[in-house]
Design an enzyme around this catalytic site. Structure first.
Site, PDB file in Angstrom:
ATOM      1  N   GLY A 111       0.783  -1.236   0.000  1.00 62.60           N
ATOM      2  CA  GLY A 111       0.000   0.000   0.000  1.00 62.60           C
ATOM      3  C   GLY A 111       0.814   1.284   0.000  1.00 62.60           C
ATOM      4  CB  SER A 112       4.315   2.157  -0.791  1.00 61.68           C
ATOM      5  OG  SER A 112       4.458   1.642  -2.085  1.00 61.68           O
ATOM      6  CG  ASN A 113       1.716   3.605  -5.653  1.00 61.13           C
ATOM      7  OD1 ASN A 113       2.028   4.648  -6.218  1.00 61.13           O
ATOM      8  ND2 ASN A 113       2.379   2.468  -5.826  1.00 61.13           N
ATOM      9  CE  LYS A 136     -13.078 -15.770 -12.935  1.00 58.32           C
ATOM     10  NZ  LYS A 136     -14.034 -16.067 -13.970  1.00 58.32           N
ATOM     11  CG  MET A 156      -1.530  -7.998  -6.685  1.00 55.70           C
ATOM     12  SD  MET A 156      -0.583  -7.076  -7.940  1.00 55.70           S
ATOM     13  CE  MET A 156       0.290  -8.425  -8.718  1.00 55.70           C
ATOM     14  NE  ARG A 157      -7.928 -11.667  -5.677  1.00 54.49           N
ATOM     15  CZ  ARG A 157      -7.895 -12.995  -5.619  1.00 54.49           C
ATOM     16  NH1 ARG A 157      -8.499 -13.714  -6.540  1.00 54.49           N
ATOM     17  NH2 ARG A 157      -7.266 -13.609  -4.635  1.00 54.49           N
ATOM     18  CG  ASN A 167      -3.706  -0.198 -12.249  1.00 51.04           C
ATOM     19  OD1 ASN A 167      -3.498  -0.313 -11.029  1.00 51.04           O
ATOM     20  ND2 ASN A 167      -3.069  -0.945 -13.136  1.00 51.04           N
ATOM     21  CG  HIS A 206       1.654  -1.340 -15.379  1.00 52.38           C
ATOM     22  ND1 HIS A 206       1.450  -2.604 -14.853  1.00 52.38           N
ATOM     23  CD2 HIS A 206       2.596  -1.483 -16.343  1.00 52.38           C
ATOM     24  CE1 HIS A 206       2.231  -3.464 -15.479  1.00 52.38           C
ATOM     25  NE2 HIS A 206       2.941  -2.807 -16.384  1.00 52.38           N
ATOM     26  CB  SER A 232       1.658   4.168 -17.325  1.00 52.86           C
ATOM     27  OG  SER A 232       2.817   3.968 -18.110  1.00 52.86           O
ATOM     28  CG  ASP A 261      -1.288  -3.687 -16.577  1.00 52.02           C
ATOM     29  OD1 ASP A 261      -1.931  -3.207 -15.640  1.00 52.02           O
ATOM     30  OD2 ASP A 261      -0.519  -4.658 -16.442  1.00 52.02           O
TER      31      ASP A 261
END
Ligand code: GRF
Length: 208
Positions: A25-27, A78, A105-106, A122, A124, A151, A160
């Site tokens: 969760g650093s972002n 998913k 990650m899904r 998102n 990436h 991005s 992505d």
């Protein structure tokens, strides 16, 4: 001392978003810090994770932002339809205007894409369209490119593949390892994501 009141939310006080994350969760931390500093222009309202012990949930608690684990169901890549419906329900209940993926990650499926059309972002760790998918920084290093980066893009039904909102470039340095390159890309992410989220909220405001 007077109560300082809620933090200054910048230019669009009404807008808020939900965060989906599976990892450390650093972002999300970068977004929450920008919100706290009054520079995000919108508010992280709820954090949801498909990983019960994900660091992003601890971080969320430390920022006093409501968070919940949602059991993803039996699939690896998913969510089960039920899990996705539950996520939609929670996001709607929190009255979020848009959704930010921060290390989720899904793959997002139709119900969630339809619930927030053109409103899921998102980040990436590559200069898309290059190096989609997992460990993009390692893909960049192995391909021998002189420049990597990150991005921010809209999420669509692919991996992505959505329209790109913004990018930051990160040079590949002599002697870089996958770890050192990833570390520098992440530093670039912490600047790019809050900036893009702020700009997106600004766009939403213009549309109103
Ligand atoms: C980031 O590198 C982001 O680009 C990718 O997943 C990673 C999440 O890291 N989508 P963190 O959980 O925000 O630390």
């Amino acid at each position: 001392m007077n109560n300082p009141g809620p933090p200054d939310r910048g230019i669009s006080p009404g807008f808020c978003f939900g965060v989906l994350g599976s990892g450390k969760g650093s972002n999300f931390r970068a977004l929450a810090e920008a919100f706290r500093a009054g520079t995000l222009g919108c508010e992280p309202k709820i954090v949801l994770s498909d990983v019960e012990r994900a660091g992003i949930l601890d971080l969320s608690r430390s920022f006093d932002i409501p968070c919940l684990y949602v059991s993803p169901g039996p699939f690896q890549t998913k969510m089960s339809p039920e899990a996705e419906e539950e996520i939609i329900r929670l996001l709607r209940e929190a009255q979020v205007d848009f959704v930010v993926l921060a290390g989720f990650m899904r793959v997002i499926k139709e119900p969630l894409l339809k619930a927030f059309p053109g409103r899921i972002l998102n980040i990436h760790p590559s200069l898309l369209p290059a190096f989609r998918g997992l460990e993009a920084w390692r893909q960049a290093l192995e391909a021998g490119v002189p420049e990597a980066g990150c991005s921010v893009h809209f999420v669509d039904s692919g991996v992505d593949t959505g329209k790109i909102l913004g990018q930051s470039r990160v040079p590949v340095l002599p002697g870089d390892t996958a770890e050192s390159l990833h570390e520098r890309i992440q530093i670039a992410e912490y600047e790019l994501y809050p900036r893009m989220v702020r700009e997106f909220a600004q766009e939403l405001r213009k549309e109103e």
